[in-house]
Design a protein around this motif. Structure first.
Motif, PDB file in Angstrom:
ATOM      1  N   GLY A   1       2.927  15.634  -1.174  1.00  6.82           N
ATOM      2  CA  GLY A   1       3.232  15.091   0.145  1.00  6.82           C
ATOM      3  C   GLY A   1       4.323  14.048   0.064  1.00  6.82           C
ATOM      4  O   GLY A   1       4.912  13.798  -0.997  1.00  6.82           O
ATOM      5  N   GLU A   2       4.584  13.424   1.191  1.00  6.16           N
ATOM      6  CA  GLU A   2       5.625  12.390   1.246  1.00  6.16           C
ATOM      7  C   GLU A   2       4.995  11.028   0.979  1.00  6.16           C
ATOM      8  O   GLU A   2       3.918  10.718   1.499  1.00  6.16           O
ATOM      9  CB  GLU A   2       6.313  12.396   2.606  1.00  6.16           C
ATOM     10  N   LEU A   3       5.680  10.230   0.172  1.00  7.26           N
ATOM     11  CA  LEU A   3       5.217   8.886  -0.124  1.00  7.26           C
ATOM     12  C   LEU A   3       5.538   7.980   1.054  1.00  7.26           C
ATOM     13  O   LEU A   3       6.706   7.878   1.461  1.00  7.26           O
ATOM     14  CB  LEU A   3       5.898   8.348  -1.381  1.00  7.26           C
ATOM     15  N   VAL A   4       4.525   7.356   1.627  1.00 12.52           N
ATOM     16  CA  VAL A   4       4.740   6.367   2.688  1.00 12.52           C
ATOM     17  C   VAL A   4       4.226   5.027   2.180  1.00 12.52           C
ATOM     18  O   VAL A   4       3.227   4.949   1.465  1.00 12.52           O
ATOM     19  CB  VAL A   4       4.043   6.772   4.003  1.00 12.52           C
ATOM     20  N   VAL A   5       4.946   3.976   2.532  1.00  6.04           N
ATOM     21  CA  VAL A   5       4.700   2.653   1.949  1.00  6.04           C
ATOM     22  C   VAL A   5       4.526   1.635   3.060  1.00  6.04           C
ATOM     23  O   VAL A   5       5.248   1.659   4.064  1.00  6.04           O
ATOM     24  CB  VAL A   5       5.874   2.243   1.036  1.00  6.04           C
ATOM     25  N   ASN A   6       3.554   0.756   2.861  1.00 11.02           N
ATOM     26  CA  ASN A   6       3.442  -0.421   3.715  1.00 11.02           C
ATOM     27  C   ASN A   6       3.690  -1.642   2.847  1.00 11.02           C
ATOM     28  O   ASN A   6       2.941  -1.936   1.920  1.00 11.02           O
ATOM     29  CB  ASN A   6       2.052  -0.502   4.349  1.00 11.02           C
ATOM     30  N   SER A   7       4.784  -2.326   3.124  1.00 14.63           N
ATOM     31  CA  SER A   7       5.140  -3.487   2.309  1.00 14.63           C
ATOM     32  C   SER A   7       6.089  -4.363   3.096  1.00 14.63           C
ATOM     33  O   SER A   7       6.848  -3.883   3.943  1.00 14.63           O
ATOM     34  CB  SER A   7       5.794  -3.027   1.004  1.00 14.63           C
ATOM     35  N   ARG A   8       6.038  -5.646   2.794  1.00 12.95           N
ATOM     36  CA  ARG A   8       7.023  -6.546   3.415  1.00 12.95           C
ATOM     37  C   ARG A   8       8.398  -6.300   2.822  1.00 12.95           C
ATOM     38  O   ARG A   8       9.408  -6.627   3.438  1.00 12.95           O
ATOM     39  CB  ARG A   8       6.616  -8.003   3.178  1.00 12.95           C
TER      40      ARG A   8
ATOM     41  N   LEU B   1       0.847  -1.180   0.000  1.00 10.26           N
ATOM     42  CA  LEU B   1       0.000   0.000   0.000  1.00 10.26           C
ATOM     43  C   LEU B   1       0.889   1.237   0.000  1.00 10.26           C
ATOM     44  O   LEU B   1       1.951   1.245   0.633  1.00 10.26           O
ATOM     45  CB  LEU B   1      -0.902   0.038   1.239  1.00 10.26           C
ATOM     46  N   MET B   2       0.450   2.268  -0.694  1.00 10.38           N
ATOM     47  CA  MET B   2       1.177   3.523  -0.681  1.00 10.38           C
ATOM     48  C   MET B   2       0.178   4.659  -0.590  1.00 10.38           C
ATOM     49  O   MET B   2      -0.862   4.634  -1.249  1.00 10.38           O
ATOM     50  CB  MET B   2       2.020   3.687  -1.937  1.00 10.38           C
ATOM     51  N   CYS B   3       0.489   5.645   0.236  1.00  8.65           N
ATOM     52  CA  CYS B   3      -0.350   6.831   0.298  1.00  8.65           C
ATOM     53  C   CYS B   3       0.540   8.052   0.486  1.00  8.65           C
ATOM     54  O   CYS B   3       1.745   7.935   0.720  1.00  8.65           O
ATOM     55  CB  CYS B   3      -1.404   6.724   1.409  1.00  8.65           C
ATOM     56  N   ILE B   4      -0.069   9.224   0.380  1.00 12.03           N
ATOM     57  CA  ILE B   4       0.662  10.486   0.446  1.00 12.03           C
ATOM     58  C   ILE B   4       0.257  11.192   1.740  1.00 12.03           C
ATOM     59  O   ILE B   4      -0.937  11.395   1.995  1.00 12.03           O
ATOM     60  CB  ILE B   4       0.319  11.386  -0.768  1.00 12.03           C
ATOM     61  N   VAL B   5       1.279  11.552   2.547  1.00 13.48           N
ATOM     62  CA  VAL B   5       0.998  12.257   3.802  1.00 13.48           C
ATOM     63  C   VAL B   5       1.783  13.563   3.828  1.00 13.48           C
ATOM     64  O   VAL B   5       2.732  13.755   3.069  1.00 13.48           O
ATOM     65  CB  VAL B   5       1.365  11.392   5.033  1.00 13.48           C
ATOM     66  N   LYS B   6       1.372  14.446   4.708  1.00  7.08           N
ATOM     67  CA  LYS B   6       2.075  15.720   4.833  1.00  7.08           C
ATOM     68  C   LYS B   6       3.499  15.457   5.326  1.00  7.08           C
ATOM     69  O   LYS B   6       3.710  14.682   6.258  1.00  7.08           O
ATOM     70  CB  LYS B   6       1.342  16.644   5.803  1.00  7.08           C
ATOM     71  N   PRO B   7       4.493  16.127   4.707  1.00  7.06           N
ATOM     72  CA  PRO B   7       5.891  15.812   5.051  1.00  7.06           C
ATOM     73  C   PRO B   7       6.308  16.265   6.436  1.00  7.06           C
ATOM     74  O   PRO B   7       7.262  15.751   6.998  1.00  7.06           O
ATOM     75  CB  PRO B   7       6.695  16.551   3.964  1.00  7.06           C
ATOM     76  N   ASP B   8       5.624  17.265   7.003  1.00 11.62           N
ATOM     77  CA  ASP B   8       5.988  17.714   8.341  1.00 11.62           C
ATOM     78  C   ASP B   8       4.762  17.670   9.242  1.00 11.62           C
ATOM     79  O   ASP B   8       3.623  17.758   8.777  1.00 11.62           O
ATOM     80  CB  ASP B   8       6.565  19.138   8.302  1.00 11.62           C
ATOM     81  N   GLY B   9       5.016  17.520  10.504  1.00  7.23           N
ATOM     82  CA  GLY B   9       3.915  17.404  11.456  1.00  7.23           C
ATOM     83  C   GLY B   9       3.348  16.004  11.477  1.00  7.23           C
ATOM     84  O   GLY B   9       3.975  15.037  11.019  1.00  7.23           O
ATOM     85  N   PRO B  10       2.123  15.838  12.005  1.00 12.05           N
ATOM     86  CA  PRO B  10       1.497  14.507  12.036  1.00 12.05           C
ATOM     87  C   PRO B  10       1.312  13.978  10.612  1.00 12.05           C
ATOM     88  O   PRO B  10       1.102  14.748   9.674  1.00 12.05           O
ATOM     89  CB  PRO B  10       0.143  14.766  12.709  1.00 12.05           C
TER      90      PRO B  10
ATOM     91  N   GLY C   1      -4.399   6.875 -13.557  1.00 13.03           N
ATOM     92  CA  GLY C   1      -3.973   5.497 -13.743  1.00 13.03           C
ATOM     93  C   GLY C   1      -3.061   5.017 -12.647  1.00 13.03           C
ATOM     94  O   GLY C   1      -2.290   4.072 -12.836  1.00 13.03           O
ATOM     95  N   SER C   2      -3.105   5.667 -11.492  1.00 11.60           N
ATOM     96  CA  SER C   2      -2.271   5.312 -10.336  1.00 11.60           C
ATOM     97  C   SER C   2      -0.785   5.418 -10.635  1.00 11.60           C
ATOM     98  O   SER C   2       0.036   4.754  -9.997  1.00 11.60           O
ATOM     99  CB  SER C   2      -2.602   3.898  -9.832  1.00 11.60           C
ATOM    100  N   LEU C   3      -0.415   6.255 -11.622  1.00  6.24           N
ATOM    101  CA  LEU C   3       1.004   6.497 -11.873  1.00  6.24           C
ATOM    102  C   LEU C   3       1.571   7.376 -10.764  1.00  6.24           C
ATOM    103  O   LEU C   3       0.912   8.302 -10.284  1.00  6.24           O
ATOM    104  CB  LEU C   3       1.199   7.178 -13.227  1.00  6.24           C
ATOM    105  N   ILE C   4       2.787   7.077 -10.390  1.00  4.78           N
ATOM    106  CA  ILE C   4       3.436   7.818  -9.311  1.00  4.78           C
ATOM    107  C   ILE C   4       4.330   8.890  -9.928  1.00  4.78           C
ATOM    108  O   ILE C   4       5.141   8.612 -10.816  1.00  4.78           O
ATOM    109  CB  ILE C   4       4.271   6.883  -8.414  1.00  4.78           C
ATOM    110  N   PHE C   5       4.200  10.113  -9.441  1.00  2.00           N
ATOM    111  CA  PHE C   5       5.064  11.218  -9.865  1.00  2.00           C
ATOM    112  C   PHE C   5       5.840  11.709  -8.641  1.00  2.00           C
ATOM    113  O   PHE C   5       5.250  11.919  -7.577  1.00  2.00           O
ATOM    114  CB  PHE C   5       4.234  12.357 -10.444  1.00  2.00           C
ATOM    115  N   VAL C   6       7.138  11.880  -8.799  1.00  2.44           N
ATOM    116  CA  VAL C   6       7.996  12.367  -7.715  1.00  2.44           C
ATOM    117  C   VAL C   6       8.561  13.718  -8.125  1.00  2.44           C
ATOM    118  O   VAL C   6       9.093  13.867  -9.228  1.00  2.44           O
ATOM    119  CB  VAL C   6       9.130  11.372  -7.404  1.00  2.44           C
TER     120      VAL C   6
ATOM    121  N   ARG D   1       8.180   5.845   6.009  1.00  2.42           N
ATOM    122  CA  ARG D   1       8.424   7.084   5.263  1.00  2.42           C
ATOM    123  C   ARG D   1       9.536   6.845   4.237  1.00  2.42           C
ATOM    124  O   ARG D   1      10.611   6.359   4.579  1.00  2.42           O
ATOM    125  CB  ARG D   1       8.841   8.201   6.210  1.00  2.42           C
ATOM    126  N   SER D   2       9.261   7.241   2.987  1.00  3.57           N
ATOM    127  CA  SER D   2      10.256   7.027   1.929  1.00  3.57           C
ATOM    128  C   SER D   2      11.194   8.215   1.758  1.00  3.57           C
ATOM    129  O   SER D   2      12.263   8.076   1.159  1.00  3.57           O
ATOM    130  CB  SER D   2       9.548   6.756   0.602  1.00  3.57           C
TER     131      SER D   2
END
Length: 1528
Positions: A713-720, A694-703, A766-771, A756-757
């Motif tokens: 935002g910052e890319l955060v990942v949940n993966s084995r 799973l990947m979602c975007i969260v605010k880079p500072d603060g909670p 199309g769920s493409l990721i842009f950095v 946090r990545s």
């Protein structure tokens, strides 16, 4: 496809809609790209019909499509980049055009940018070895410098010189830049914009000239001069700077000034036009399921065992030598057997008697060079088989390696005790003289194990390694360098390692037996994941191309792809650039075999230009557009996303054109208005496979709050498949590896922890990721975010090839005055001229200001190969920043821009007009409930013996009386540098010598009573005798420091008394050349006068007549003389006698210049009046022998001594480290009761404290050191003396002082300034603190001018040209209210009176007088009052090489002059440090920084700086500065 990322959704517009929209234009969407200019014109025709259409409808085809058919089908048989033809707005080189266009906007503005002035000696370049191009003439290997691919391809490729008519903003597309068959329409498309000749850019500063400014510069700014001659080089440049500063700043300051003592910083008002996110909350993106493959091994060890047994002869690794040729090939069989031997050896053969030293789970360091992948592979898999945890690190090359201590921190936190290395590497490690491995700074004690095959033991037949199934235990620890330079170990679990390999296998479609070329570092990141781990899982043949080979042959990886028919290559933008730079060297290569070109730093937003340029160039060599696969990764989350290899002919993924302004506010906006501030971003594919990914975007500072769809935002990942922790650092681990995102209401979205990545981006259609950047490269200035890579790209787009190395640029921020400030440091090419460098720097400033809307704080160029490097040649960012902060960067060119970058200064204070009215009078009397600030010394008292008063009314009578009553009493002893008495004078001897001189004066015709006589003597007894000789004859003595003949005309002298030595000097040719000898007065040599007595001794008819003239140069450079009457002299001597308890049996030591002020009184007058013995030590003797003064104090057991700050500073600096030697020589200062510094300034607390502390070991009491205070109107107001309380110390708030207020604070409070009392007020002296504008008294502890009333005040100024205005203003003035009858004299010094808890001699509470500074010397800046000494103290602390400093203003510019006591190499290091410290501590922007040699700042005899003389020398260009920097 057009990608519009707007508000909360990303819309992919169909081609039909675009065609319909532009129905009046003939756009051949599939036959070639349309140029940007043509596109703009066609759109303009539709939107604004009144715009003249200057170009026809035809579009210039690019070379990539010019030879193709005009088929309207989407799929073309010819491989082209325009697989799904993209609008020209999405060209990757559009940024270079934007930079050029932004610079062109400045053409009409007249910006006068003065160049710094350098002394010729500072032009010397670094040694010859540094003149070679740096190792990475392109980008570094590190992610910090991944701006390698940032520059436009036009600059990469050799496209020939541009014609004089080509536009600076008309660079064509990458494909056109290298094509030989350029379309004839292309130049016409651009020529209509702004054609110009190659004349210098109006913004371009003029070149440096070490001797004279060009006439053109003087003419250009002659109209702007303000009373300054045009020929003055320095003043002309400062005038240019003034013109520059007249431009309005952005953003504008507020219209009012809030005078709040706590809030200093100007708080910007919120901009209503600031873009804000408007989309819905993002939904986590899920990765595709991980396919189930039946034959996937359960672990990497099992995979290696399988291939070693079944495919033993299959090649696993090919290593290259330094020339790029294959050195050896390691088969899977050899890799398995050697790894097995190493595992057995590590577990069983390291300890004595085969006892097991290492056990499962222990951490082991792997130290292998980048050029030896085979040994690393064996060591890594050997550790896995032994169930040890490998910790790969870089090879330490020296004890001073950059970041070596941080690597030691990582090893310590991981508990590493053993290090594996090869025999060759071990021999190359630095060693001690005994041959042992050097103990590196910060490293734990390591035992080194050599892993070459000959040192390994073959395992017994019954020994087999334990290969467990993958679990959550750590498999290996990968090092990661943070933004601050800290090295941390990211632990990767065994299951995470295997899962990551499986995900990469599926995403990249790896198959058995493929060949891969790996250019990356195999010890970490993508180089390790693809080239070492995943390759073994899939039995891939890896060809490893080391960094050293790339330096020698940049095309080597392309050649390896061609030779080995490689299917996959893993590279960085740097490698693409290097290959393009050297592609002409070899044309017979083919990249047709590549199915996947993995760009490891594809997350860099500017990598798109590298990819496009490489594709445009190598398409002719078989490279297919769909094989380029950028990816995003980080050490913590490992591979976050990767673009899958495409099917030939399918449309290429879309790109986003984003507004840099929107990005700076963290929101996504399509750039439609200002194409100059656009960022083109390519995707990095989809999320990695894995059913639980799973990947979602969260605010880079603060909670970790979920972002909205149009928010960055910052890319955060949940993966084995990711890291599990920072090994040994649980606190940091929790903040990075155990993040649970929350929604807008603050509720967690689940219980699954995310990682946090460190990557900033968004999810596209199309769920493409842009950095768009990295959290580590984020620079937050005034609340707006700027990406370091973006700034590098803009800098590189400004014609960098001639000036700097493209991959050797560091961008970081430093905190100055409550905000981040951007600093850019680049390595300058050795052949770059000063003019080129400064021109480039000024254009970079303009480009960044226009495109990013942010001002640079500092732009510095350093010599080649001087920025600290990482092991693989990249810029070590944190170390570079530390060098900058420490002043050890040694730049060769620097440009500070605080005026444009510091926008949070408060509005200048507007002073209100002050008038004396009822309110002022009420305030003056009541003073807010406090008493009037006044103080007084004790009463002089009434002398009982009236005869004594009569005898001592005149000093001449006192000397005669002493000669009669006590003729043999020794009054004066003159010592030399050895402490030996060279001359003494008893009362009778002094009287007789005075009579001889008086007789000589009376005999000369033309010398009348009351005329001035110059005393031109060195410090000694001759001066004293000449003084009393003048008084005996009725003349007025004027002491003058020899040899200054120019002072003779100033004093209207009738005669000069001097010695035979100075007579020769005055009559020399040199003297007559400067002064007309005929105009000189009579010169009398007093060395060989006949023994004659005068006919009479002159007695003045009134005690109010002038006794002598006291001339002195003030700190403001003013030569002023005051008239001292006989009554004032007697009163002063009596006051000193009472204060210091002087009488005939006492001895005092004087180490002062005897020419003016209190020094003259102590040297010549006090002994005759009080009868004590004065031991005279000329300060010049101290320079010959530093210890003579302290030795004399010990030898004569002196209780009271007087000195100057110059003497104290000489002893502090020269003898501070010799206290033990002085003690051995018997120096003992315990006898000293008072050591008084004679001065007319604020007490120098730091110097007196240093003196007391240094000589405390010699018995000096800390209470002994004190100061005096005097001024021109009254030369002695305060003197500590022997009675009364010790001097008290007060701490005042510096912010309040600038507002002419005193706010007492506690010691250690921020912005506190320690002030020490200036000594006890002398008997008979009264002082009052007065508002200098209203002339009314102020209250206790309030700042004002010190006014004095005493019987020894001077009677007035000696006016040379009968100017009486100063006389009336400074002497005999009245208070405007309160006590209007008392006559006061204005000292010209600011201070305050504070009633203390101490008791004075009369038993009452002691009133302490604190002197703050001279009113004439204060600097009026931004409506506030600054004291130079405060700024100079801060400047002197800024760098160890600053010996002394002085500040002054000129036309509202603050000029700082610093004396450099170190190497001239340090000169430019001072500029940013001085600018920052003044801004930080005083909230002022320095206009000019001047670095000079030691001793340039003029100092008077009392040790006071002559700042106005320095200012005059600076404006007249007489300083011969090492460097002059003009801050923009």
């Amino acid at each position: 496809c057009l990608l519009h990322v707007a508000q909360m959704t990303v819309v992919e517009l169909p081609v039909q809609l675009v065609t319909c929209y532009y129905q009046n234009c003939v756009i051949l969407c599939f036959t070639g790209d349309i140029t940007q200019k043509g596109y703009e014109k066609k759109r303009g025709k539709l939107l604004a019909p009144y715009i003249i259409q200057s170009i026809g409808g035809g579009a210039a085809p690019t070379p990539s499509s010019s030879g193709s058919s005009t088929s309207h089908h989407r799929h073309s048989h010819c491989p082209r980049r325009s697989g799904g033809t993209r609008d020209e707005r999405y060209r990757s080189d559009v940024h270079t055009e934007a930079v050029q266009a932004a610079l062109a906007q400045h053409k009409e503005e007249k910006l006068a940018l003065p160049m710094p002035t350098k002394r010729r000696s500072t032009y010397i370049q670094s040694p010859t070895d540094t003149h070679t191009p740096p190792d990475s003439s392109s980008s570094s290997d590190d992610d910090e410098s991944s701006g390698a691919g940032l520059q436009s391809p036009d600059s990469w490729l050799d496209s020939g010189p541009q014609g004089s008519t080509s536009s600076s903003s008309s660079s064509s597309s990458s494909s056109a830049s290298h094509s030989d068959h350029r379309s004839p329409h292309a130049p016409q498309t651009h020529m209509h914009t702004h054609t110009h000749s190659p004349a210098p850019h109006p913004h371009t500063p003029l070149p440096p000239h070490s001797h004279s400014q060009p006439v053109a510069l003087a003419e250009a700014f002659a109209h702007a001069q303000i009373g300054v001659p045009v020929s003055s080089r320095v003043s002309t440049k400062i005038q240019q700077l003034l013109n520059t500063l007249k431009r309005p700043k952005r953003p504008p300051l507020s219209d009012f000034f809030t005078d709040d003592q706590q809030e200093i910083v100007e708080v910007p008002r919120p901009d209503p036009n600031t873009p804000r996110p408007e989309g819905r909350q993002v939904i986590p993106v899920k990765g595709e399921p991980l396919g189930v493959v039946s034959n996937w091994p359960p672990s990497l060890q099992a995979a290696l065992a399988r291939w070693g047994a079944t495919q033993g002869k299959s090649p696993a690794l090919t290593a290259l030598d330094i020339t790029g040729k294959p050195l050896y090939t390691l088969t899977y069989g050899k890799l398995w057997s050697r790894s097995l031997k190493l595992a057995y050896t590590l577990l069983n053969k390291l300890g004595a008697k085969n006892e097991q030293v290492l056990k499962a789970g222990d951490r082991v360091a792997l130290v292998y060079p980048n050029s030896d992948p085979g040994m690393f592979w064996v060591a890594f898999y050997g550790c896995l088989l032994a169930e040890l945890i490998p910790v790969p690190i870089e090879v330490p090359l020296s004890k001073k390696d950059v970041g070596s201590g941080q690597v030691g921190f990582q090893l310590g936190s991981c508990g590493v005790c053993f290090a594996l290395t090869s025999e060759t590497c071990l021999k190359g490690l630095p060693k001690t003289p005994t041959g042992e491995i050097l103990q590196f700074k910060g490293w734990p004690r390591l035992k080194w194990v050599v892993t070459d095959s000959k040192y390994l033991t073959k395992p017994s037949k019954d020994w087999q390694p334990h290969i467990p199934t993958a679990n959550t235990d750590p498999a290996y620890i990968e090092y990661k360098v943070s933004k601050e330079g800290t090295v941390m170990g990211v632990a990767v679990s065994k299951v995470g390692m295997v899962t990551h390999c499986q995900a990469l296998t599926q995403a990249c479609n790896y198959t058995e037996g493929e060949t891969m070329v790996n250019v990356l570092d195999f010890k970490k990141d993508m180089g390790l994941w693809h080239g070492v781990l995943t390759s073994v899982m899939n039995r891939i043949h890896t060809v490893s191309v080391p960094y050293a080979v790339m330096k020698a042959c940049p095309l080597s990886w392309v050649q390896r792809v061609h030779i080995h028919k490689a299917r996959v290559a893993v590279v960085k933008c740097r490698d693409l650039h290097w290959a393009m730079m050297s592609h002409r060297e070899q044309r017979d290569v083919s990249l047709a075999s590549l199915r996947m070109l993995i760009v490891a730093d594809g997350a860099n937003p500017w990598s798109v230009s590298s990819c496009d340029a490489f594709l445009n160039l190598f398409q002719a060599y078989g490279l297919k557009p769909e094989v380029i696969c950028p990816c995003a990764s980080s050490a913590e989350a490992m591979t976050v996303a990767i673009r899958r290899p495409g099917v030939p002919g399918t449309p290429l993924p879309a790109r986003a054109v984003l507004s840099l302004g929107g990005l700076s506010h963290g929101v996504i906006r399509v750039n439609t208005e200002d194409k100059n501030s656009a960022l083109t971003v390519q995707d990095v594919g989809h999320v990695m496979p894995g059913g639980m990914s799973l990947m979602c975007i969260v605010k880079p500072d603060g909670p970790p709050m979920l972002c909205k769809t149009d928010e960055i935002g910052e890319l955060v990942v949940n993966s084995r498949a990711g890291g599990t922790m920072y090994y040994g650092l649980p606190g940091l681990t929790k903040n990075t590896f155990e993040v649970i995102p929350v929604n807008a209401s603050g509720a967690p979205i689940g219980e699954i922890p995310f990682v946090r990545s460190g990557l900033l981006g968004f999810v596209g259609p199309g769920s493409l990721i842009f950095v768009v950047g990295k959290a580590e490269g984020l620079l937050i200035v005034s609340g707006r975010r700027h990406n370091a890579d973006d700034l590098i790209a803009t800098a590189l787009a400004v014609e960098p090839i001639k000036t700097v190395y493209r991959g050797r640029i560091a961008v970081f921020s430093v905190t100055v005055f409550y905000d981040e400030r951007i600093v850019i440091v680049a390595e300058q090419r050795p052949d770059a001229s000063e003019e080129d460098s400064f021109q480039w720097m000024s254009r970079v400033l303009q480009a960044i200001d226009s495109i990013h809307l942010v001002g640079l704080y500092c732009l510095a160029l350093v010599p080649a190969n001087t920025l600290p490097k990482t092991p693989l040649g990249g810029i070590h960012l944190s170390e570079s920043k530390q060098l900058f902060l420490d002043g050890a960067l040694h730049p060769c060119n620097i440009l500070m821009c605080p005026h444009s970058s510091v926008t949070n200064l408060p509005k200048p204070r507007q002073k209100q007009p002050v008038g004396v009215g009822p309110a002022s009078i009420m305030l003056g009397n009541l003073v807010a409930g406090k008493r009037i600030a006044h103080a007084a010394g004790r009463d002089l008292g009434i002398i009982e013996d009236q005869d004594l008063v009569r005898k001592h009314q005149f000093l001449t009578e006192a000397l005669q009386q002493r000669a009669q009553t006590d003729p043999d009493h020794v009054l004066y002893v003159l010592l030399n540098s050895k402490g030996t008495a060279v001359c003494t004078a008893t009362c009778m001897q002094l009287h007789k010598r005075a009579e001889k001189i008086a007789a000589a004066l009376m005999e000369r015709s033309g010398i009348n009573t009351g005329e001035n006589v110059i005393l031109l003597y060195p410090p000694g007894i001759d001066l004293i005798a000449a003084f009393y000789g003048c008084l005996y004859s009725g003349c007025i003595p004027v002491t003058v420091r020899p040899p200054h003949p120019q002072n003779l005309t100033v004093s209207k002298a009738a005669c000069i008394l001097t010695t035979q030595f100075y007579v020769k000097i005055l009559r020399s040719k040199d003297a007559s050349a400067s002064v007309n000898i005929k105009t000189w007065p009579i010169i009398i040599d007093t060395d060989d006068l006949p023994r004659k007595r005068p006919a009479y001794v002159y007695k003045p008819p009134s005690a109010d007549m002038v006794a002598y003239l006291d001339f002195s140069v003030s700190t403001t450079g003013m030569l002023t003389g005051v008239k001292m009457s006989h009554a004032a002299v007697s009163a002063l001597c009596r006051s000193i006698k009472l204060q210091c308890e002087l009488y005939s049996s006492r001895q005092i030591a004087i180490c002062l210049d005897p020419y003016c002020g209190l020094g003259f009184v102590l040297w010549c007058l006090a002994s005759v009046y009080s009868g004590h013995q004065s031991i005279l030590i000329p300060p010049a003797e101290l320079e010959l022998s530093l210890g003579v003064w302290l030795s004399v104090l010990t030898q004569y057991r002196i209780r009271d001594t007087f000195c100057s700050y110059s003497v104290m500073e000489l002893c502090t600096k020269g003898l501070g480290g010799q206290t033990d030697a002085l003690k051995a020589r018997g120096v003992n200062l315990s006898c000293v009761r008072s050591c008084v510094v004679v001065a007319e300034e604020r007490p120098r607390l730091s110097l007196t404290h240093s003196f007391s502390k240094l000589f405390k070991d010699l018995g000096l009491s800390p209470r002994a050191v004190s100061t005096t205070f005097g001024s021109r109107v009254n030369i002695a107001i305060c003197l500590q003396g022997t009675t009364g309380p010790d001097p008290s110390t007060a701490y005042v708030d510096m912010k309040s002082l600038r507002h002419d207020r005193v706010r007492l604070v506690e010691r250690g409070a921020p912005q506190s300034l320690p002030l020490v009392e200036s000594g006890t007020i002398l008997p008979g002296v009264r002082v009052v603190i007065v508002n200098p504008e209203t002339r009314g008294p102020v209250g206790d502890s309030h700042l004002g001018e010190i006014w004095v009333n005493s019987p020894h005040t001077a009677t007035g100024y000696y006016t040379i040209y009968d100017e009486e205005n100063l006389q009336a203003d400074h002497f005999n003035v009245h208070l405007s209210f309160g006590d209007p009858h008392t006559l006061w004299s204005r000292t010209g010094y600011l201070g305050f009176v504070k009633r203390t808890e101490l008791t004075d001699s009369s038993g009452g509470r002691h009133d302490a007088l604190f002197v703050v500074g001279s009113l004439d010397e204060t600097l009026e800046l931004r409506g506030l009052r600054y004291h130079p000494i405060d700024i100079e103290t801060s400047v002197s602390r800024a760098h160890r090489s600053i010996a002394e400093s002085a500040v002054f203003t000129w036309t509202n510019l603050l000029v700082v002059v610093s004396e450099l006591c170190g190497s001239e190499q340090d000169a430019l290091d001072l500029v940013p440090l001085v600018t920052s410290v003044v801004l930080e501590e005083h909230h002022l922007i320095v206009g000019v920084v001047v670095v000079v040699d030691p001793g340039v700042i003029p100092i008077n005899s009392r040790g006071e700086k002559q700042r106005m003389h320095l200012r005059d020398s600076f404006l007249a260009d007489q300083l011969d500065p090492i460097y002059v920097a003009y801050n923009m």
